[in-house]
Enzyme design. Sequence first.
Site, PDB file in Angstrom:
ATOM      1  N   GLU A  85       0.772  -1.079  -0.050  1.00  0.00           N
ATOM      2  CA  GLU A  85       0.119   0.020   0.134  1.00  0.00           C
ATOM      3  C   GLU A  85       0.758   1.384  -0.075  1.00  0.00           C
ATOM      4  O   GLU A  85       1.815   1.443   0.894  1.00  0.00           O
ATOM      5  CB  GLU A  85      -0.886  -0.076   1.282  1.00  0.00           C
ATOM      6  CG  GLU A  85      -1.738   1.094   1.255  1.00  0.00           C
ATOM      7  CD  GLU A  85      -2.881   1.138   2.232  1.00  0.00           C
ATOM      8  OE1 GLU A  85      -3.443   2.227   2.823  1.00  0.00           O
ATOM      9  OE2 GLU A  85      -3.270   0.076   2.784  1.00  0.00           O
ATOM     10  N   LYS A 280      -7.528  -0.353  11.236  1.00  0.00           N
ATOM     11  CA  LYS A 280      -6.846  -0.916  10.172  1.00  0.00           C
ATOM     12  C   LYS A 280      -5.575  -0.157   9.693  1.00  0.00           C
ATOM     13  O   LYS A 280      -4.629  -0.876   9.242  1.00  0.00           O
ATOM     14  CB  LYS A 280      -8.037  -0.656   8.869  1.00  0.00           C
ATOM     15  CG  LYS A 280      -7.510  -1.359   7.335  1.00  0.00           C
ATOM     16  CD  LYS A 280      -6.630  -0.350   6.533  1.00  0.00           C
ATOM     17  CE  LYS A 280      -6.299  -0.903   5.442  1.00  0.00           C
ATOM     18  NZ  LYS A 280      -5.347  -0.155   4.379  1.00  0.00           N
ATOM     19  N   ASP A 296       2.647 -14.864  11.284  1.00  0.00           N
ATOM     20  CA  ASP A 296       1.309 -15.090  10.791  1.00  0.00           C
ATOM     21  C   ASP A 296       0.401 -13.822  10.966  1.00  0.00           C
ATOM     22  O   ASP A 296      -0.069 -13.585  11.980  1.00  0.00           O
ATOM     23  CB  ASP A 296       0.722 -16.037  11.558  1.00  0.00           C
ATOM     24  CG  ASP A 296      -0.794 -16.764  10.890  1.00  0.00           C
ATOM     25  OD1 ASP A 296      -1.191 -16.105  10.159  1.00  0.00           O
ATOM     26  OD2 ASP A 296      -0.883 -17.794  11.239  1.00  0.00           O
ATOM     27  N   HIS A 393      -1.313  10.780   0.602  1.00  0.00           N
ATOM     28  CA  HIS A 393      -1.717   9.234  -0.026  1.00  0.00           C
ATOM     29  C   HIS A 393      -1.481   9.375  -1.531  1.00  0.00           C
ATOM     30  O   HIS A 393      -1.000   8.533  -2.323  1.00  0.00           O
ATOM     31  CB  HIS A 393      -2.921   8.884   0.678  1.00  0.00           C
ATOM     32  CG  HIS A 393      -3.293   7.538   0.118  1.00  0.00           C
ATOM     33  ND1 HIS A 393      -2.769   6.244   0.316  1.00  0.00           N
ATOM     34  CD2 HIS A 393      -4.008   6.986  -0.967  1.00  0.00           C
ATOM     35  CE1 HIS A 393      -3.131   5.223  -0.137  1.00  0.00           C
ATOM     36  NE2 HIS A 393      -4.100   5.570  -1.050  1.00  0.00           N
TER      37      HIS A 393
END
Length: 438
Positions: A85, A280, A296, A393
Site C-alpha cells: 500500500e 486498519k 502469521d 496518499h
Amino acid sequence: MNTKVAGFSKLSKADKIKWLVTNYFNNESQAEETLKMYWHSDQKLQQLHDEFSENTISNYYLPFSIAPNFLINGLLHTIPMTIEESSVVAAASKAAKFWLDRGGFKAEVISMTKVGQVHFMFKGATEKLQQFFKQHKDALITAAKDITQNMEKRGGGITDIQLVDKTDDIPNYYQLHCTFGTADAMGANFINSCLERFASHILEVANTYTHFSEAEKEIEIVMSILSNYVPDCLVRAYVSCPIEQLPTTDQLSAQQYAEKFVRAVQIATIEPYRAVTHNKGIMNGIDAVVLATGNDFRAIEAGAHAYAAREGQYKSLTTATIENDLFTFSIEIPLALGTVGGLTSLHPLVKLALQVLGKPNAKKLMEITAVAGLAQNFAAINSLITTGIQQGHMKMHLMNIMNQLEANTEEKKQLIEFFKSNTVTHSHVVNELERLRN
C-alpha cells in the site's frame, strides 16, 4: 471456463501450469510467461519457495521496504516492512523522524501468555467431571512431558489447565482452557501438540475411571486447537512530549493540535465505523513488520480485532490524553510473535529482516511491532486533522497511476514535478499525461 480436475496435487509443476493456462486463458503463452517471470533463477531457492505451500506454480512478490530512525527504549532501530500500500512506509518513517527528537518511543511487554483449548462433550454430572479433573490435572501435564521438555529448557511450557463449564451455552459442552509460555517461538505447533495429547489422555483415563458410568465414560472430543485470541500476550507502546513540541499549522496552534488529535482518537473509541478504519491503519504498520519477519499476520489481525471488541463494542486500539500540558499517545495490543521456527530460519528475506532488527527475541519483536503500529496511526491522524489523508496518499499513489498509464521515464519526471503543486487525482494525471504527449 471452469473445468473439473482430478489428482491436481499429484501433477508436476509444469502440468499444473499447462492445465491452468489451457482452461483459463486465451493467450496461453503469455499467461505461462507471466507465471515463469517470477520464478527464481536459483533452482534451490525456487524449490524452497515451492515447498512453503501446496500446488505452487509461481511466486507473488511484495515490496520489502525499510523505515529508519525509530528510537525505541533509547535504542535506534531500522524496521523492515513488507507491504504494497502506497504511503505506509513513508508515513511510518515520517512519524519515526518526528518522535526521534522528542524522546522516541517507549515499549514494554506486559505478558506473554498464550492459550489453547480442548473442546469436549460430557453427559453426566458436572461435579463428577470436576472431581475427575482435579484428580488427573497433574497427570495431564505429565502426559505431555515428552513434548514440553525442550520448550521448558528455553523457559516456556504449560503454565495452567482449567476445566471450564460451558453447559449454559451448549448442553454437555466443556473445555480445558490451557495456558502456555512459548519463549521465542510463536508456538502454534507446540500448543496444538500438547492439546491433542491432553485430549487423548482424557479419553484413556476416563475409560478406566471407576466413578464414571458407562455413558459418562463416552467423552466426545470435539476439537483441540490453539486460540489466536491472546489477551494476556500483551505489549504497550507510547510516545509523550510537552504540548508545545507538537506540530503547528496556519490554522492550529500546538494546543489546538493536541486537542483535535485527542478528539480524533475519542471518536474512534466510541464510533465503530471510524474505529475499524482507524485500527486498519494501525494494522498497516503491524502487518508489514509481521510479514517481513515471517510471522502469521492473519492470526495477529484476528487477535487484535477481537481485543478491540473485548468490552462489547469495537473500539480504537490507541489512546491519546492531555495531562498537565503533556501529550501522550499509546497503544495496547496482543501480539503472539516468534523469532524461531516457521519461516524465520527458512526464508532468506525473513532472516535478513531479523538481522536488521538486531536478531531480537520474541519480547523485543513484540515491542518493535507495536511501535510500528503506533507510528502508523500517529501519521494517519496527523494527516487527517491537518491536510487531510488524500494529499499525502495520492502523491505516493502517483507512481502507481503513472505505471498504469505506461508513462515513460521523462513523462514521469515531468508529472512528478507538475504534481508537486497540484492535486493528484486519476483523471488529472490522465489529462496532464495526454497534454504532455500532444
